[in-house]
Motif scaffolding. Structure first.
Motif, PDB file in Angstrom:
ATOM      1  N   ALA A  56      -3.276   4.583   5.430  1.00 47.51           N
ATOM      2  CA  ALA A  56      -3.244   4.880   3.986  1.00 47.51           C
ATOM      3  C   ALA A  56      -1.850   4.578   3.441  1.00 47.51           C
ATOM      4  O   ALA A  56      -1.689   3.993   2.369  1.00 47.51           O
ATOM      5  CB  ALA A  56      -3.621   6.339   3.744  1.00 47.51           C
ATOM      6  N   TRP A  57      -0.839   4.936   4.217  1.00 51.55           N
ATOM      7  CA  TRP A  57       0.549   4.744   3.770  1.00 51.55           C
ATOM      8  C   TRP A  57       0.903   3.256   3.714  1.00 51.55           C
ATOM      9  O   TRP A  57       1.534   2.783   2.775  1.00 51.55           O
ATOM     10  CB  TRP A  57       1.489   5.523   4.693  1.00 51.55           C
ATOM     11  CG  TRP A  57       2.917   5.481   4.267  1.00 51.55           C
ATOM     12  CD1 TRP A  57       3.968   5.019   4.994  1.00 51.55           C
ATOM     13  CD2 TRP A  57       3.470   5.916   3.011  1.00 51.55           C
ATOM     14  NE1 TRP A  57       5.131   5.131   4.279  1.00 51.55           N
ATOM     15  CE2 TRP A  57       4.858   5.683   3.054  1.00 51.55           C
ATOM     16  CE3 TRP A  57       2.922   6.478   1.863  1.00 51.55           C
ATOM     17  CZ2 TRP A  57       5.702   5.982   2.001  1.00 51.55           C
ATOM     18  CZ3 TRP A  57       3.757   6.776   0.798  1.00 51.55           C
ATOM     19  CH2 TRP A  57       5.125   6.538   0.874  1.00 51.55           C
ATOM     20  N   GLU A  58       0.474   2.510   4.765  1.00 45.02           N
ATOM     21  CA  GLU A  58       0.737   1.066   4.745  1.00 45.02           C
ATOM     22  C   GLU A  58       0.043   0.425   3.544  1.00 45.02           C
ATOM     23  O   GLU A  58       0.616  -0.400   2.834  1.00 45.02           O
ATOM     24  CB  GLU A  58       0.239   0.407   6.037  1.00 45.02           C
ATOM     25  CG  GLU A  58       0.594  -1.071   6.112  1.00 45.02           C
ATOM     26  CD  GLU A  58       0.087  -1.736   7.386  1.00 45.02           C
ATOM     27  OE1 GLU A  58       0.911  -2.094   8.241  1.00 45.02           O
ATOM     28  OE2 GLU A  58      -1.145  -1.899   7.520  1.00 45.02           O
ATOM     29  N   ILE A  77     -10.765   4.207   9.404  1.00 44.28           N
ATOM     30  CA  ILE A  77      -9.506   3.580   8.982  1.00 44.28           C
ATOM     31  C   ILE A  77      -9.753   2.704   7.747  1.00 44.28           C
ATOM     32  O   ILE A  77      -8.964   2.715   6.786  1.00 44.28           O
ATOM     33  CB  ILE A  77      -8.915   2.735  10.136  1.00 44.28           C
ATOM     34  CG1 ILE A  77      -8.651   3.606  11.381  1.00 44.28           C
ATOM     35  CG2 ILE A  77      -7.661   2.014   9.691  1.00 44.28           C
ATOM     36  CD1 ILE A  77      -7.572   4.641  11.255  1.00 44.28           C
ATOM     37  N   ALA A  78     -10.882   1.960   7.756  1.00 42.40           N
ATOM     38  CA  ALA A  78     -11.210   1.117   6.604  1.00 42.40           C
ATOM     39  C   ALA A  78     -11.355   1.988   5.354  1.00 42.40           C
ATOM     40  O   ALA A  78     -10.846   1.644   4.272  1.00 42.40           O
ATOM     41  CB  ALA A  78     -12.503   0.346   6.873  1.00 42.40           C
ATOM     42  N   ILE A  79     -12.033   3.119   5.503  1.00 38.35           N
ATOM     43  CA  ILE A  79     -12.241   4.005   4.348  1.00 38.35           C
ATOM     44  C   ILE A  79     -10.900   4.502   3.814  1.00 38.35           C
ATOM     45  O   ILE A  79     -10.673   4.567   2.603  1.00 38.35           O
ATOM     46  CB  ILE A  79     -13.165   5.184   4.731  1.00 38.35           C
ATOM     47  CG1 ILE A  79     -14.586   4.668   4.976  1.00 38.35           C
ATOM     48  CG2 ILE A  79     -13.164   6.264   3.650  1.00 38.35           C
ATOM     49  CD1 ILE A  79     -15.517   5.678   5.601  1.00 38.35           C
ATOM     50  N   SER A  80     -10.003   4.834   4.716  1.00 32.87           N
ATOM     51  CA  SER A  80      -8.685   5.311   4.300  1.00 32.87           C
ATOM     52  C   SER A  80      -7.985   4.252   3.435  1.00 32.87           C
ATOM     53  O   SER A  80      -7.413   4.550   2.378  1.00 32.87           O
ATOM     54  CB  SER A  80      -7.866   5.630   5.557  1.00 32.87           C
ATOM     55  OG  SER A  80      -6.514   5.622   5.281  1.00 32.87           O
ATOM     56  N   ARG A  81      -8.052   2.994   3.868  1.00 38.65           N
ATOM     57  CA  ARG A  81      -7.373   1.917   3.137  1.00 38.65           C
ATOM     58  C   ARG A  81      -8.076   1.630   1.812  1.00 38.65           C
ATOM     59  O   ARG A  81      -7.421   1.436   0.785  1.00 38.65           O
ATOM     60  CB  ARG A  81      -7.308   0.645   4.000  1.00 38.65           C
ATOM     61  CG  ARG A  81      -6.583   0.862   5.323  1.00 38.65           C
ATOM     62  CD  ARG A  81      -6.293  -0.449   6.019  1.00 38.65           C
ATOM     63  NE  ARG A  81      -5.185  -1.114   5.382  1.00 38.65           N
ATOM     64  CZ  ARG A  81      -4.002  -1.362   5.944  1.00 38.65           C
ATOM     65  NH1 ARG A  81      -3.770  -1.005   7.197  1.00 38.65           N
ATOM     66  NH2 ARG A  81      -3.056  -1.966   5.280  1.00 38.65           N
ATOM     67  N   ILE A  82      -9.411   1.615   1.850  1.00 40.33           N
ATOM     68  CA  ILE A  82     -10.165   1.341   0.622  1.00 40.33           C
ATOM     69  C   ILE A  82      -9.892   2.449  -0.405  1.00 40.33           C
ATOM     70  O   ILE A  82      -9.625   2.182  -1.584  1.00 40.33           O
ATOM     71  CB  ILE A  82     -11.680   1.236   0.935  1.00 40.33           C
ATOM     72  CG1 ILE A  82     -11.974  -0.059   1.697  1.00 40.33           C
ATOM     73  CG2 ILE A  82     -12.520   1.307  -0.334  1.00 40.33           C
ATOM     74  CD1 ILE A  82     -13.384  -0.175   2.244  1.00 40.33           C
ATOM     75  N   ALA A  83      -9.946   3.694   0.059  1.00 35.90           N
ATOM     76  CA  ALA A  83      -9.746   4.823  -0.861  1.00 35.90           C
ATOM     77  C   ALA A  83      -8.346   4.778  -1.476  1.00 35.90           C
ATOM     78  O   ALA A  83      -8.177   5.017  -2.678  1.00 35.90           O
ATOM     79  CB  ALA A  83      -9.965   6.137  -0.110  1.00 35.90           C
ATOM     80  N   THR A  84      -7.346   4.441  -0.661  1.00 38.02           N
ATOM     81  CA  THR A  84      -5.973   4.367  -1.177  1.00 38.02           C
ATOM     82  C   THR A  84      -5.870   3.297  -2.261  1.00 38.02           C
ATOM     83  O   THR A  84      -5.256   3.510  -3.316  1.00 38.02           O
ATOM     84  CB  THR A  84      -4.982   4.041  -0.037  1.00 38.02           C
ATOM     85  OG1 THR A  84      -5.149   5.016   0.987  1.00 38.02           O
ATOM     86  CG2 THR A  84      -3.551   4.069  -0.522  1.00 38.02           C
ATOM     87  N   SER A  85      -6.514   2.147  -2.001  1.00 34.47           N
ATOM     88  CA  SER A  85      -6.427   1.045  -2.981  1.00 34.47           C
ATOM     89  C   SER A  85      -7.151   1.399  -4.280  1.00 34.47           C
ATOM     90  O   SER A  85      -6.918   0.785  -5.306  1.00 34.47           O
ATOM     91  CB  SER A  85      -6.992  -0.246  -2.391  1.00 34.47           C
ATOM     92  OG  SER A  85      -8.402  -0.240  -2.451  1.00 34.47           O
ATOM     93  N   CYS A  86      -8.060   2.375  -4.212  1.00 35.46           N
ATOM     94  CA  CYS A  86      -8.764   2.803  -5.433  1.00 35.46           C
ATOM     95  C   CYS A  86      -7.973   3.878  -6.181  1.00 35.46           C
ATOM     96  O   CYS A  86      -8.452   4.438  -7.165  1.00 35.46           O
ATOM     97  CB  CYS A  86     -10.149   3.335  -5.085  1.00 35.46           C
ATOM     98  SG  CYS A  86     -11.238   2.053  -4.474  1.00 35.46           S
ATOM     99  N   GLY A  87      -6.790   4.199  -5.673  1.00 36.07           N
ATOM    100  CA  GLY A  87      -5.924   5.106  -6.401  1.00 36.07           C
ATOM    101  C   GLY A  87      -5.898   6.528  -5.871  1.00 36.07           C
ATOM    102  O   GLY A  87      -5.202   7.383  -6.416  1.00 36.07           O
TER     103      GLY A  87
END
Ligand code: COA
Length: 277
Positions: free
Chosen positions: A244-246, A82-92
Motif C-alpha cells: 500500500a505504501w509503495e 496484496i493486489a487489493i491493497s494496491r488497488i484500494a490505495t490507488s482509489c484513494g
C-alpha cells in the motif's frame, strides 16, 4: 432492590473484564508484566504469544512462531490480498482502509486455509488417539474432510509454485525443534502423511503450501485453529502495508486489475436493440 453506585461500578467493570491488560494511571501491565519490563526484553513474536496465550513462550517456541510470521508476510502483487491493497490505495483509500480491504480477502481459499488445515490435522490426530495407525488415520481423515468440504485439501497445492520454497525450510525448522524436544512432531508427521496420500492419488504432486506448513507449526505450538488464520493475517498485514505504501508513492489513480489496454472476454448476448414502436 435499589442499585447502588458501587453495584453499577461493578457491573461496568465486569462488562469490560479482561485477563489481558491492566491499566491504571502510570501503570500498564500486560498479562501481569509491567510494560516497561517487556519493552526491550521480549521480541514481537513473544509479545504476540503473551497476548494470545497468557504466558511467555520458550525460545524454541518463539523461534518457530517467528519463522512462520516471516515466511507469510508477502506473496507479490498477484496475491489477491496484496493486489487489493494496491488497488484500494490507488482509489484513494488511506493505509488503514487499504489494509482492511486486503485483510478481508484472507478467507478459506487465500491465506486463511491454515485454520482449516489445523482442523484437518487435529481430526486426524483424534483418530490416532483412538488407536488408528498414522496412514489409516490420514486416509480416513482426508476422506471425511472431502465428504464435508469437497476435494481441495486446505494447505496443499499452489497456483504458482510446483514446490512452495517456504515449506521445505519451515519443515526443516520444525524438525530441528522436534529434535530439541520443543514440540512433538506429530502434526508434521500427519501433514507429511497427507502430502504422501495426495501424491499417491493425483497425477501431479500437490505439495504442502505456506498455509499447510504454518498450520503444522501452529498445531505443534498448540494454537487453536482459528488463531492460525488470525496470526497469518498479522503476518500478511506487513506485506499489505508495504505494498500500500509503495503504491501510495506511485501517485497512480484508480488502478484496475489489469492495464486498461488488456481486454477481458465478454460472454453475454450480442448487441441488440430495444423495440421502439
Ligand atoms: C491453491 C489452489 C487454488 C491452486 O489450485 P490449482 O493449482 O489451480 O489446481 P487445480 O484446481 O487446477 O487442480 C489441479 C489438480 O490438482 C488437484 N488439487 C489441487 N489442489 C489440491 C488440494 N489442495 N487438495 C487436493 N487436490 C488438489 C485438483 O483436485 C486437480 O486434480 P483433479 O484434476 O484430479 O481434480 C488449490 O491448490 C487449493 O484450493 N488449495 C487449497 C487451499 C489452499 O491451501 N490455499 C492456500 C494457497 S497458498
Amino acid at each position: 432492590m435499589t442499585t447502588t453506585p458501587t453495584d453499577l461500578e461493578t457491573l461496568c467493570a465486569d462488562y469490560w473484564s479482561t485477563s489481558i491488560i491492566d491499566i491504571h494511571p502510570g501503570s500498564i501491565k500486560v498479562r501481569g508484566y509491567p510494560i516497561q519490563e517487556l519493552i526491550g526484553s521480549v521480541s514481537f513474536p513473544q509479545m504476540i504469544w503473551l497476548m494470545l496465550r497468557g504466558e511467555l513462550p520458550g525460545h524454541g517456541e518463539a523461534a518457530l512462531l517467528e519463522a512462520a510470521l516471516v515466511a507469510s508476510v508477502d506473496h507479490g502483487p498477484h496475491a489477491p490480498s496484496i493486489a487489493i491493497s494496491r488497488i484500494a490505495t490507488s482509489c484513494g483509500l488511506p493505509l488503514n482502509g487499504a489494509m482492511a480491504s486486503a485483510l478481508n480477502a484472507l478467507d478459506d481459499v487465500h491465506g486463511g486455509a491454515g485454520q482449516q488445515a489445523v482442523e484437518l490435522y487435529a481430526a486426524i490426530a483424534e483418530r490416532i488417539d483412538s488407536g488408528a495407525a498414522l496412514e489409516a488415520a490420514v486416509e480416513a481423515g482426508v476422506d471425511a474432510f472431502i465428504v464435508t468440504h469437497g476435494k481441495y485439501l486446505p494447505g496443499f497445492g499452489h497456483r504458482f509454485h510446483p514446490v512452495d520454497p517456504r515449506a521445505g525450510r519451515l519443515l526443516a525448522l520444525v524438525d530441528e525443534q522436534v529434535k530439541a524436544g520443543t514440540i512433538s512432531g506429530r502434526y508434521a508427521a500427519i501433514a507429511r502423511g497427507v502430502e504422501a496420500l495426495l501424491r499417491q492419488r493425483k497425477d501431479k504432486p500437490v505439495p504442502m503450501n505456506i498455509d499447510g506448513v504454518t498450520a503444522v507449526i501452529y498445531a505443534e505450538l498448540g494454537f487453536a485453529p482459528e488463531l492460525a488464520r488470525g496470526i497469518f493475517c498479522l503476518a500478511r498485514a506487513v506485506g499489505i502495508l508495504a505494498h500500500a505504501w509503495e503504491q501510495r508513492g506511485r501517485h497512480e489513480r484508480n488502478k484496475g486489475p489489469m492495464p486498461r489496454q488488456i481486454p477481458y472476454a465478454y460472454t453475454g448476448a450480442p448487441e441488440r436493440h430495444l423495440d421502439n414502436e
